[in-house]
Design a protein around this motif. Sequence first.
Motif, mmCIF file in Angstrom:
data_model
loop_
_atom_site.group_PDB
_atom_site.id
_atom_site.type_symbol
_atom_site.label_atom_id
_atom_site.label_comp_id
_atom_site.label_asym_id
_atom_site.label_seq_id
_atom_site.Cartn_x
_atom_site.Cartn_y
_atom_site.Cartn_z
ATOM 1 N N MET A 250 0.837 -1.112 0.000
ATOM 2 C CA MET A 250 -0.043 0.164 0.142
ATOM 3 C C MET A 250 0.883 1.191 -0.036
ATOM 4 N N LYS A 251 0.787 2.211 -0.756
ATOM 5 C CA LYS A 251 1.548 3.321 -1.030
ATOM 6 C C LYS A 251 0.611 4.463 0.079
ATOM 7 N N ILE A 252 1.774 4.862 0.932
ATOM 8 C CA ILE A 252 1.273 5.906 1.714
ATOM 9 C C ILE A 252 1.758 7.391 1.338
ATOM 10 N N THR A 253 0.469 8.133 1.054
ATOM 11 C CA THR A 253 0.999 9.825 0.915
ATOM 12 C C THR A 253 0.439 10.508 1.950
ATOM 13 N N LEU A 254 0.687 11.972 1.708
ATOM 14 C CA LEU A 254 0.070 12.743 2.583
ATOM 15 C C LEU A 254 -1.494 12.903 2.289
ATOM 16 N N GLU A 255 -1.928 12.779 1.301
ATOM 17 C CA GLU A 255 -3.508 12.732 1.201
ATOM 18 C C GLU A 255 -4.145 11.738 2.039
ATOM 19 N N PHE B 103 -3.039 12.058 10.973
ATOM 20 C CA PHE B 103 -2.895 10.459 10.507
ATOM 21 C C PHE B 103 -4.052 10.159 9.696
ATOM 22 N N GLY B 104 -4.038 8.945 9.243
ATOM 23 C CA GLY B 104 -4.949 8.229 8.638
ATOM 24 C C GLY B 104 -4.964 6.669 8.911
ATOM 25 N N TYR B 105 -6.194 6.249 8.624
ATOM 26 C CA TYR B 105 -6.454 4.787 9.308
ATOM 27 C C TYR B 105 -5.743 3.750 8.347
ATOM 28 N N TYR B 106 -5.496 2.870 8.647
ATOM 29 C CA TYR B 106 -4.629 1.855 8.138
ATOM 30 C C TYR B 106 -5.607 0.689 8.034
ATOM 31 N N LYS B 107 -5.863 0.066 6.802
ATOM 32 C CA LYS B 107 -6.685 -0.974 6.614
ATOM 33 C C LYS B 107 -5.902 -2.103 6.015
ATOM 34 N N SER C 17 -6.037 -6.621 5.270
ATOM 35 C CA SER C 17 -7.160 -7.420 4.847
ATOM 36 C C SER C 17 -6.982 -8.515 6.066
ATOM 37 N N LEU C 18 -8.250 -9.034 6.121
ATOM 38 C CA LEU C 18 -8.364 -10.069 7.217
ATOM 39 C C LEU C 18 -7.268 -11.083 7.373
ATOM 40 N N SER C 19 -6.715 -11.596 6.088
ATOM 41 C CA SER C 19 -5.602 -12.696 6.129
ATOM 42 C C SER C 19 -4.303 -11.871 6.704
ATOM 43 N N GLN C 20 -4.026 -10.785 6.635
ATOM 44 C CA GLN C 20 -3.079 -10.103 6.911
ATOM 45 C C GLN C 20 -3.271 -10.012 8.553
ATOM 46 N N SER C 21 -4.465 -9.431 9.041
ATOM 47 C CA SER C 21 -4.781 -9.286 10.309
ATOM 48 C C SER C 21 -4.728 -10.762 11.160
ATOM 49 N N VAL C 22 -5.058 -11.730 10.624
ATOM 50 C CA VAL C 22 -5.135 -12.984 11.344
ATOM 51 C C VAL C 22 -3.474 -13.702 11.432
ATOM 52 N N SER C 23 -2.813 -13.459 10.344
ATOM 53 C CA SER C 23 -1.731 -13.840 10.240
ATOM 54 C C SER C 23 -0.492 -13.256 10.993
ATOM 55 N N VAL D 198 -6.914 -0.034 17.115
ATOM 56 C CA VAL D 198 -6.963 0.799 15.935
ATOM 57 C C VAL D 198 -5.660 0.924 15.399
ATOM 58 N N THR D 199 -5.671 0.668 14.040
ATOM 59 C CA THR D 199 -4.189 0.955 13.458
ATOM 60 C C THR D 199 -4.245 2.102 12.581
ATOM 61 N N ILE D 200 -3.522 2.878 12.902
ATOM 62 C CA ILE D 200 -3.350 4.155 12.137
ATOM 63 C C ILE D 200 -1.961 4.387 11.418
ATOM 64 N N ILE D 201 -1.670 5.448 10.857
ATOM 65 C CA ILE D 201 -0.496 5.694 9.992
ATOM 66 C C ILE D 201 -0.230 7.228 10.386
ATOM 67 N N ALA D 202 0.930 7.597 10.580
ATOM 68 C CA ALA D 202 1.341 9.004 10.864
ATOM 69 C C ALA D 202 2.794 9.217 10.329
ATOM 70 N N ARG D 203 3.080 10.489 10.044
ATOM 71 C CA ARG D 203 4.445 10.885 9.656
ATOM 72 C C ARG D 203 5.257 10.364 11.078
ATOM 73 N N HIS D 204 6.507 10.102 10.796
ATOM 74 C CA HIS D 204 7.459 9.410 11.962
ATOM 75 C C HIS D 204 7.725 10.558 13.018
ATOM 76 N N ASN D 205 7.366 10.194 14.255
ATOM 77 C CA ASN D 205 7.860 10.959 15.460
ATOM 78 C C ASN D 205 8.554 10.151 16.562
ATOM 79 N N ASP D 206 9.560 10.468 17.106
ATOM 80 C CA ASP D 206 10.128 9.554 18.092
ATOM 81 C C ASP D 206 9.090 9.387 19.302
ATOM 82 N N TYR D 207 8.315 10.346 19.519
ATOM 83 C CA TYR D 207 7.439 10.243 20.727
ATOM 84 C C TYR D 207 6.692 9.289 20.697
#
Length: 122
Positions: A1-6, A39-43, A45-51, A62-71
Motif C-alpha cells: 500500500m502506498k502511503i501519501t500525505l493525502e 493521521f490516516g486509518y490503516y486497513k 486484509s483479514l488474512s494479514q490481520s489473522v496472520s 485501531v491501526t493508524i499511520i502518521a508521519r514519523h515522530n520519536d514520541y
Amino acid sequence: MKITLERLRYRAMFNKQGYQELPNGNVVNTNEKLFDFWFGYYKQSLSQSVSTNAFDFLKDKVTIIARHNDYFVQAMSDTSYTITLPSPNSKTYHVASINPDYELNGYDTIVLSATGTTTTSN
C-alpha cells in the motif's frame, strides 16, 4: 500500500497523563496535550490481520499511520503517553505496537489499544 500525505486527513492529540491534587485532597487524572498530529486509518486484509495477530489482540485496537515522530516510539514503552482520536473513535488510546520508519519523511504504522476512557470535547 502506498502511503501519501493525502491519506493523513484526520487530526489527533498526543497527550501526557498526569495527576492533580484537588484542594480537598483527592487526586484526579489529567491529560496534558503535547501536540496535534495528522493521521490516516490503516486497513489490513483479514488474512494479514489473522496472520500477524490473534483475535483477542485485535479487540479494541485501531491501526493508524502518521508521519514519523520519536514520541510515538517512546510511547510504546511509557504508558503515561496517550493518543486521543476524533469521532467516531473518540477514545483515549495507548500505543500497543509500532512499526517506525526512520527514513526521511517516513510514516509510522501504529497499533493503538483503547484505555477504556472516553473523551468529550469542551
